[in-house]
Design a protein around this motif. Structure first.
Motif, short mmCIF file in Angstrom:
data_model
loop_
_atom_site.label_atom_id
_atom_site.label_comp_id
_atom_site.label_asym_id
_atom_site.label_seq_id
_atom_site.Cartn_x
_atom_site.Cartn_y
_atom_site.Cartn_z
N UNK A 31 -13.58 -18.12 3.85
CA UNK A 31 -13.26 -19.07 2.80
C UNK A 31 -12.51 -20.26 3.40
N UNK A 32 -12.94 -21.46 3.06
CA UNK A 32 -12.34 -22.66 3.62
C UNK A 32 -11.04 -23.04 2.92
N UNK A 33 -10.64 -22.26 1.93
CA UNK A 33 -9.36 -22.49 1.26
C UNK A 33 -8.33 -21.44 1.63
N UNK A 34 -8.66 -20.16 1.47
CA UNK A 34 -7.68 -19.09 1.72
C UNK A 34 -7.90 -18.36 3.03
N UNK A 35 -9.00 -18.66 3.74
CA UNK A 35 -9.32 -18.10 5.07
C UNK A 35 -9.79 -16.64 5.02
N UNK A 36 -10.08 -16.10 3.85
CA UNK A 36 -10.59 -14.73 3.75
C UNK A 36 -11.98 -14.66 4.37
N UNK A 37 -12.16 -13.73 5.32
CA UNK A 37 -13.45 -13.60 5.99
C UNK A 37 -14.41 -12.78 5.14
N UNK A 48 -21.90 -13.48 -0.83
CA UNK A 48 -20.50 -13.25 -1.24
C UNK A 48 -19.74 -14.55 -1.45
N UNK A 49 -20.30 -15.67 -0.97
CA UNK A 49 -19.59 -16.94 -1.03
C UNK A 49 -19.87 -17.68 -2.33
N UNK A 77 -18.03 -23.79 1.42
CA UNK A 77 -18.09 -22.40 0.97
C UNK A 77 -16.69 -21.82 0.78
N UNK A 78 -16.54 -21.03 -0.28
CA UNK A 78 -15.28 -20.42 -0.65
C UNK A 78 -15.53 -18.99 -1.11
N UNK A 79 -14.44 -18.23 -1.23
CA UNK A 79 -14.59 -16.82 -1.62
C UNK A 79 -14.69 -16.66 -3.13
N UNK A 80 -14.30 -17.68 -3.88
CA UNK A 80 -14.28 -17.56 -5.34
C UNK A 80 -14.28 -18.94 -5.98
N UNK A 81 -14.55 -18.96 -7.28
CA UNK A 81 -14.49 -20.22 -8.03
C UNK A 81 -13.07 -20.77 -8.03
N UNK A 82 -12.08 -19.88 -8.03
CA UNK A 82 -10.68 -20.32 -8.02
C UNK A 82 -10.37 -21.10 -6.74
N UNK A 141 -27.64 -21.95 4.33
CA UNK A 141 -28.67 -20.92 4.20
C UNK A 141 -28.40 -19.65 4.99
N UNK A 142 -27.57 -19.73 6.02
CA UNK A 142 -27.35 -18.54 6.86
C UNK A 142 -25.87 -18.36 7.16
N UNK A 143 -25.53 -17.13 7.53
CA UNK A 143 -24.15 -16.84 7.91
C UNK A 143 -23.78 -17.59 9.19
N UNK A 144 -24.74 -17.82 10.06
CA UNK A 144 -24.48 -18.56 11.29
C UNK A 144 -24.06 -20.00 10.99
N UNK A 145 -24.74 -20.64 10.05
CA UNK A 145 -24.40 -22.02 9.70
C UNK A 145 -23.04 -22.09 9.03
N UNK A 146 -22.68 -21.09 8.24
CA UNK A 146 -21.36 -21.05 7.60
C UNK A 146 -20.27 -20.81 8.64
N UNK A 147 -20.58 -20.02 9.66
CA UNK A 147 -19.63 -19.77 10.74
C UNK A 147 -19.35 -21.05 11.51
#
Length: 275
Positions: free
Chosen positions: A40-46, A52-53, A62-67, A88-94
């Protein structure tokens, strides 16, 4: 603040400070995750699945939640919309996770000009990093990725990106929650505090993301304020190697100059024949 030829800029106590007293509180200029995977680019939760994003419908961060998504700044969102972000992929999000702190720094002139001015006062060590493996890694992995997603070379040069990378590597503070979630942030005034392996302050990052410095012993008016850039329990060789590699200086504090490390003998090898 005071300048010296030996250690550059540093912070000086302007009054007597008691042990346990809060000396400084500062809000971060930039904040981002410290992770090897997508988080998550806000809270850093992996997180470990693209599904899941939660994605911003405008800029596609990308974030872990709407909040968490609702907390990211509209000014940042506007700048990120100019990029071609792939979700589209976990690699691009990484890749975006690894680059987000650099992007946030580069966009500060638009999102927070005052923090950009404060950030540019910090050392980047670009000359010392030139032609090193670290610079090549930044170029091959980070700079090339930023060009791939559309960061305009005419507006932001490769050298400016390397300057920001140098500022982050030399000045960013790392924090870790009780749940093990790690983040990196730049606190420009706090970054002016010099290092000693016999520090007179410690620092913590609160849940409100403020950096707080607390006196670990009584400090007289006129004395310089110090933290330790390394682990205080590390031995001399380990500390010196870390400081030279990441901060580009050799520590000359009393502990580093003392063969016994002020009678701690922390780097010594215990003789098997002695009691």
């Amino acid at each position: 603040m005071k300048y010296s030829e030996e250690s550059g800029r540093g912070l000086i106590a302007n009054k007597y400070i008691k042990t346990g007293e809060i000396i400084l509180e500062e809000t971060a200029a930039v904040w981002g995750p410290k992770a090897s995977g997508a988080c998550c680019l806000e809270c850093s939760l992996e997180l470990y699945e693209v599904s899941s994003f939660h994605f911003c419908t405008l800029c596609h961060l990308h974030f872990c939640s709407a909040k968490c998504c609702s907390l990211h700044q509209s000014s940042e969102c506007s700048e990120m919309q100019k990029l071609s972000i792939n979700t589209e992929s976990l690699e691009s999000l990484t890749k975006l996770t690894l680059a987000i702190l650099v992007l946030r720094c580069l966009f500060l002139p638009q999102t927070d000009p005052q923090d950009w001015i404060r950030l540019r006062l910090l050392q980047d060590h670009v000359e010392e990093r030139k032609d090193t493996k670290l610079q090549k890694l930044c170029q091959d992995v980070l700079v090339n990725y930023l060009r791939d997603i559309g960061l305009n070379r005419n507006q932001i040069s490769d050298n400016e990106i390397h300057q920001v990378c140098g500022i982050l590597d030399s000045n960013a503070f790392e924090s870790k929650t009780v749940d093990g979630v790690e983040s990196r942030a730049v606190f420009p005034l706090s970054a002016m505090v010099n290092s000693s392996c016999l520090p007179n302050m410690t620092h913590v990052t609160r849940t409100d993301r403020k950096m707080v410095f607390v006196a670990t012993r009584d400090i007289q008016e006129g004395q310089e304020l110090f933290i330790c850039y390394t682990g205080t329990r590390w031995g001399n060789i380990t500390r010196q190697k870390h400081l030279l590699l990441t901060k580009h200086f050799l520590c000359r504090c009393p502990r580093c100059l003392n063969p016994t490390e002020c009678n701690t003998f922390i780097s010594s090898i215990k003789c098997p024949d002695c009691e």
